[in-house]
Design a protein around this motif. Sequence first.
Motif, PDB file in Angstrom:
ATOM      1  N   VAL A   1       0.871  -1.168   0.000  1.00  0.00           N
ATOM      2  CA  VAL A   1       0.000   0.000   0.000  1.00  0.00           C
ATOM      3  C   VAL A   1       0.909   1.219   0.000  1.00  0.00           C
ATOM      4  CG1 VAL A   1      -1.720   1.326   1.278  1.00  0.00           C
ATOM      5  CG2 VAL A   1      -1.852  -1.179   1.209  1.00  0.00           C
ATOM      6  N   GLY A   2       0.763   2.014  -1.002  1.00  0.00           N
ATOM      7  CA  GLY A   2       1.641   3.163  -1.130  1.00  0.00           C
ATOM      8  C   GLY A   2       2.931   2.764  -1.830  1.00  0.00           C
ATOM      9  N   GLU A   3       3.957   3.519  -1.574  1.00  0.00           N
ATOM     10  CA  GLU A   3       5.246   3.262  -2.234  1.00  0.00           C
ATOM     11  C   GLU A   3       5.888   1.992  -1.668  1.00  0.00           C
ATOM     12  OE1 GLU A   3       9.444   5.582  -3.010  1.00  0.00           O
ATOM     13  OE2 GLU A   3       7.689   6.717  -2.368  1.00  0.00           O
ATOM     14  N   LYS A   4       6.371   1.143  -2.552  1.00  0.00           N
ATOM     15  CA  LYS A   4       7.002  -0.117  -2.141  1.00  0.00           C
ATOM     16  C   LYS A   4       8.403   0.163  -1.604  1.00  0.00           C
ATOM     17  CE  LYS A   4       4.773  -2.896  -5.708  1.00  0.00           C
ATOM     18  NZ  LYS A   4       5.027  -3.727  -6.902  1.00  0.00           N
ATOM     19  N   CYS A   5       8.797  -0.644  -0.608  1.00  0.00           N
ATOM     20  CA  CYS A   5      10.163  -0.542  -0.105  1.00  0.00           C
ATOM     21  C   CYS A   5      11.107  -1.116  -1.172  1.00  0.00           C
ATOM     22  CB  CYS A   5      10.321  -1.275   1.227  1.00  0.00           C
ATOM     23  SG  CYS A   5      10.401  -3.073   1.099  1.00  0.00           S
ATOM     24  N   PRO A   6      12.393  -0.857  -1.074  1.00  0.00           N
ATOM     25  CA  PRO A   6      13.330  -1.305  -2.105  1.00  0.00           C
ATOM     26  C   PRO A   6      13.403  -2.827  -2.287  1.00  0.00           C
ATOM     27  CG  PRO A   6      14.365   0.332  -0.696  1.00  0.00           C
ATOM     28  CD  PRO A   6      13.041  -0.009  -0.083  1.00  0.00           C
ATOM     29  N   LEU A   7      13.017  -3.595  -1.277  1.00  0.00           N
ATOM     30  CA  LEU A   7      13.116  -5.050  -1.366  1.00  0.00           C
ATOM     31  C   LEU A   7      11.777  -5.746  -1.565  1.00  0.00           C
ATOM     32  CD1 LEU A   7      15.765  -5.805   1.401  1.00  0.00           C
ATOM     33  CD2 LEU A   7      16.108  -5.518  -1.049  1.00  0.00           C
ATOM     34  N   HIS A   8      10.713  -4.996  -1.707  1.00  0.00           N
ATOM     35  CA  HIS A   8       9.375  -5.583  -1.774  1.00  0.00           C
ATOM     36  C   HIS A   8       9.260  -6.705  -2.809  1.00  0.00           C
ATOM     37  CE1 HIS A   8       5.018  -5.915  -1.641  1.00  0.00           C
ATOM     38  NE2 HIS A   8       5.090  -5.987  -2.968  1.00  0.00           N
ATOM     39  N   ASP A   9       9.622  -6.412  -4.036  1.00  0.00           N
ATOM     40  CA  ASP A   9       9.447  -7.407  -5.098  1.00  0.00           C
ATOM     41  C   ASP A   9      10.321  -8.636  -4.862  1.00  0.00           C
ATOM     42  OD1 ASP A   9       7.525  -5.891  -6.391  1.00  0.00           O
ATOM     43  OD2 ASP A   9       9.004  -4.847  -7.643  1.00  0.00           O
ATOM     44  N   ARG A  10      11.531  -8.434  -4.381  1.00  0.00           N
ATOM     45  CA  ARG A  10      12.420  -9.574  -4.103  1.00  0.00           C
ATOM     46  C   ARG A  10      11.863 -10.456  -2.994  1.00  0.00           C
ATOM     47  NH1 ARG A  10      18.361  -6.842  -3.876  1.00  0.00           N
ATOM     48  NH2 ARG A  10      18.266  -5.814  -5.904  1.00  0.00           N
ATOM     49  N   LEU A  11      11.372  -9.830  -1.934  1.00  0.00           N
ATOM     50  CA  LEU A  11      10.810 -10.603  -0.824  1.00  0.00           C
ATOM     51  C   LEU A  11       9.551 -11.357  -1.252  1.00  0.00           C
ATOM     52  CD1 LEU A  11      11.307  -8.099   2.129  1.00  0.00           C
ATOM     53  CD2 LEU A  11      12.598 -10.191   1.669  1.00  0.00           C
ATOM     54  N   ALA A  12       8.744 -10.739  -2.074  1.00  0.00           N
ATOM     55  CA  ALA A  12       7.538 -11.406  -2.578  1.00  0.00           C
ATOM     56  C   ALA A  12       7.921 -12.605  -3.443  1.00  0.00           C
ATOM     57  CB  ALA A  12       6.689 -10.419  -3.374  1.00  0.00           C
ATOM     58  N   ASP A  13       8.974 -12.462  -4.246  1.00  0.00           N
ATOM     59  CA  ASP A  13       9.440 -13.571  -5.083  1.00  0.00           C
ATOM     60  C   ASP A  13       9.964 -14.731  -4.233  1.00  0.00           C
ATOM     61  OD1 ASP A  13       8.767 -12.174  -7.371  1.00  0.00           O
ATOM     62  OD2 ASP A  13      10.843 -11.557  -7.815  1.00  0.00           O
ATOM     63  N   VAL A  14      10.673 -14.416  -3.166  1.00  0.00           N
ATOM     64  CA  VAL A  14      11.196 -15.460  -2.267  1.00  0.00           C
ATOM     65  C   VAL A  14      10.040 -16.222  -1.632  1.00  0.00           C
ATOM     66  CG1 VAL A  14      12.408 -15.863  -0.079  1.00  0.00           C
ATOM     67  CG2 VAL A  14      13.411 -14.358  -1.803  1.00  0.00           C
ATOM     68  N   ARG A  15       9.028 -15.509  -1.183  1.00  0.00           N
ATOM     69  CA  ARG A  15       7.868 -16.161  -0.564  1.00  0.00           C
ATOM     70  C   ARG A  15       7.160 -17.075  -1.566  1.00  0.00           C
ATOM     71  NH1 ARG A  15       5.122 -16.361   3.576  1.00  0.00           N
ATOM     72  NH2 ARG A  15       4.743 -14.600   4.828  1.00  0.00           N
ATOM     73  N   LYS A  16       6.982 -16.608  -2.786  1.00  0.00           N
ATOM     74  CA  LYS A  16       6.326 -17.411  -3.815  1.00  0.00           C
ATOM     75  C   LYS A  16       7.146 -18.668  -4.126  1.00  0.00           C
ATOM     76  CE  LYS A  16       4.009 -13.586  -6.125  1.00  0.00           C
ATOM     77  NZ  LYS A  16       4.010 -12.709  -7.305  1.00  0.00           N
ATOM     78  N   ALA A  17       8.463 -18.511  -4.245  1.00  0.00           N
ATOM     79  CA  ALA A  17       9.328 -19.659  -4.554  1.00  0.00           C
ATOM     80  C   ALA A  17       9.315 -20.672  -3.413  1.00  0.00           C
ATOM     81  CB  ALA A  17      10.757 -19.181  -4.834  1.00  0.00           C
ATOM     82  N   THR A  18       9.352 -20.192  -2.190  1.00  0.00           N
ATOM     83  CA  THR A  18       9.319 -21.085  -1.035  1.00  0.00           C
ATOM     84  C   THR A  18       7.993 -21.838  -0.985  1.00  0.00           C
ATOM     85  OG1 THR A  18      10.791 -19.637   0.216  1.00  0.00           O
ATOM     86  CG2 THR A  18       9.480 -21.198   1.487  1.00  0.00           C
ATOM     87  N   ASP A  19       6.907 -21.137  -1.189  1.00  0.00           N
ATOM     88  CA  ASP A  19       5.590 -21.788  -1.199  1.00  0.00           C
ATOM     89  C   ASP A  19       5.516 -22.850  -2.293  1.00  0.00           C
ATOM     90  OD1 ASP A  19       4.726 -20.279   0.936  1.00  0.00           O
ATOM     91  OD2 ASP A  19       3.517 -18.894  -0.270  1.00  0.00           O
ATOM     92  N   ALA A  20       6.075 -22.559  -3.455  1.00  0.00           N
ATOM     93  CA  ALA A  20       6.048 -23.523  -4.563  1.00  0.00           C
ATOM     94  C   ALA A  20       6.818 -24.791  -4.196  1.00  0.00           C
ATOM     95  CB  ALA A  20       6.634 -22.891  -5.824  1.00  0.00           C
ATOM     96  N   VAL A  21       7.964 -24.647  -3.562  1.00  0.00           N
ATOM     97  CA  VAL A  21       8.754 -25.817  -3.160  1.00  0.00           C
ATOM     98  C   VAL A  21       7.991 -26.625  -2.116  1.00  0.00           C
ATOM     99  CG1 VAL A  21      10.851 -26.568  -1.954  1.00  0.00           C
ATOM    100  CG2 VAL A  21      11.001 -24.843  -3.743  1.00  0.00           C
TER     101      VAL A  21
END
Length: 150
Positions: free
Chosen positions: A102-122
Amino acid sequence: MYGKATETAIAALSRLAEVYDGGATRLSATEIAEDRGLQRPFLGKILSTLAAAGLIEGTRGPGGGFTFAMHPREVKLYDVYALFEREEHSTHCPFGGGVCGVGEKCPLHDRLADVRKATDAVLHSTTFDAFRKAYAKDQGRSRWRLRRSR
């Protein structure tokens, strides 16, 4: 990433998967602990939880021990994760200051979201049969596998 209980459960189940032969081979808690370098009393509690959840079955006495209650291909890493970890569905940014996304994303937002998605997939796509197959392929010689101390 995961708590000690989850790590211990995955280590124990991976060992049981390696020797899975339809339930004929059973390993004692002591054998599992020695093979994986685990603390025996803590492992006992974890094995009890896994048995109560129906993932493994145990028998007492001579020739007893633990084995999978079903084929390891039917048990996903997520099944173990869900037993011991609390799912975090927080929308708070790990860097503070509000709701993530919500609002401006922090500098690591997209990377952290990708890590969560990859972990969930595994967790959702990997079964314990992967350990059985790897063990059969290399006949237990892999260096990544903890071995009994001598």
